[in-house]
Design an enzyme around this catalytic site. Structure first.
Site, PDB file in Angstrom:
ATOM      1  CG  HIS A  71      48.743 -27.220 -31.458  1.00 12.27           C
ATOM      2  ND1 HIS A  71      49.031 -28.355 -32.168  1.00 12.27           N
ATOM      3  CD2 HIS A  71      47.381 -27.200 -31.327  1.00 12.27           C
ATOM      4  CE1 HIS A  71      47.898 -28.986 -32.473  1.00 12.27           C
ATOM      5  NE2 HIS A  71      46.880 -28.300 -31.961  1.00 12.27           N
ATOM      6  CD  GLU A  72      45.599 -25.587 -28.307  1.00 10.65           C
ATOM      7  OE1 GLU A  72      44.548 -25.290 -28.908  1.00 10.65           O
ATOM      8  OE2 GLU A  72      45.994 -26.756 -28.199  1.00 10.65           O
TER       9      GLU A  72
ATOM     10  CG  HIS B 205      43.563 -24.515 -33.494  1.00 14.94           C
ATOM     11  ND1 HIS B 205      43.147 -25.358 -34.496  1.00 14.94           N
ATOM     12  CD2 HIS B 205      44.155 -25.294 -32.560  1.00 14.94           C
ATOM     13  CE1 HIS B 205      43.477 -26.616 -34.165  1.00 14.94           C
ATOM     14  NE2 HIS B 205      44.096 -26.596 -33.009  1.00 14.94           N
TER      15      HIS B 205
ATOM     16  CD  GLN C  92      40.958 -27.105 -31.519  1.00 18.72           C
ATOM     17  OE1 GLN C  92      41.483 -26.514 -30.594  1.00 18.72           O
ATOM     18  NE2 GLN C  92      41.205 -28.376 -31.785  1.00 18.72           N
TER      19      GLN C  92
ATOM     20  CB  CYS D 161      45.205 -31.377 -33.539  1.00 18.48           C
ATOM     21  SG  CYS D 161      43.994 -30.037 -33.557  1.00 18.48           S
ATOM     22  CG  LEU D 162      41.537 -32.110 -28.554  1.00 21.46           C
ATOM     23  CD1 LEU D 162      40.793 -31.240 -27.547  1.00 21.46           C
ATOM     24  CD2 LEU D 162      41.575 -33.559 -28.092  1.00 21.46           C
TER      25      LEU D 162
ATOM     26  N   GLY E  89      45.035 -28.306 -24.850  1.00 20.46           N
ATOM     27  CA  GLY E  89      44.489 -26.983 -25.126  1.00 20.46           C
ATOM     28  C   GLY E  89      43.377 -27.111 -26.137  1.00 20.46           C
TER      29      GLY E  89
END
Ligand code: ZN
Length: 191
Positions: A144-145, A148, A54, A102-103, A49
């Site tokens: 998680h997403e 953000h 981000q 995480c990216l 995701g």
């Protein structure tokens, strides 16, 4: 196809609270392009995701998709889902300890407690409202997403900093035990 640069931990924009979108703005070419770019960027990075902050856009949009994912081979599949203005409710107190990455946090993983059963209310990219229950690792991916969008990273939720590990050390020392435990969890709760 436009793959945008992904901001990394330390960038102040990752710590801001993103703003909700009215349906008219969601329908704009700018926001529809942003959604396409988020999908392209998520797929190019093999992410499960990605959220708009981000890539530096402080609006409440995230995309989620899990196919055969080399970063997360134990995750149940999730069809491509675009969530706008999401609201999460926790349906009970059951929690699962998940090793996350995480990216925006390159080469780091750590253990985070996530709710197992949630209800998420959101708009899709066309402005249609959805109310859905999510369970298990899929519920964790949504949490998680959506974190953000409130300026939170998984690092903030790591309950024991001794679980922090690079990807290489995760593979070497921790992956086998985690995959065994989480596979049993996925078989028990589904999705
Ligand atoms: Zn993330």
């Amino acid at each position: 196809m436009t793959v945008r640069p992904i901001l990394h931990v330390g960038n102040p924009r990752l710590r801001e609270v993103s703003r909700p979108l009215a349906r008219a703005e969601l329908a704009s070419a700018e926001m529809q392009t942003l959604i396409d770019d988020l999908i392209d960027t998520m797929r190019a990075a093999n992410g499960a995701g990605i959220a708009a902050p981000q890539v530096g856009e402080l609006v409440r949009i995230a995309t989620i998709e899990v196919n055969e994912n080399p970063r997360y081979p134990y995750k149940p599949r999730i069809p491509l889902t675009v969530v706008v203005n999401p609201v999460v409710e926790f349906l009970d107190d059951e929690m699962v300890d998940v090793n996350e990455g995480c990216l925006s946090v390159p080469n780091m993983r750590g253990n985070v407690l996530r709710h197992v059963n949630i209800r998420v209310t959101y708009l899709d990219r066309h402005g249609n409202e959805h109310v859905e229950t999510k369970r298990g690792l899929t519920a964790g991916t949504f949490q998680h997403e959506l974190d953000h969008l409130d300026g939170l990273l998984f690092l903030d939720r790591v309950h024991d900093t001794r679980t922090l590990t690079t990807w290489e050390q995760f593979e070497r020392y921790h992956r086998a035990a985690f995959v065994e435990r989480i596979t049993a969890f996925v078989e028990r709760v589904g999705s």
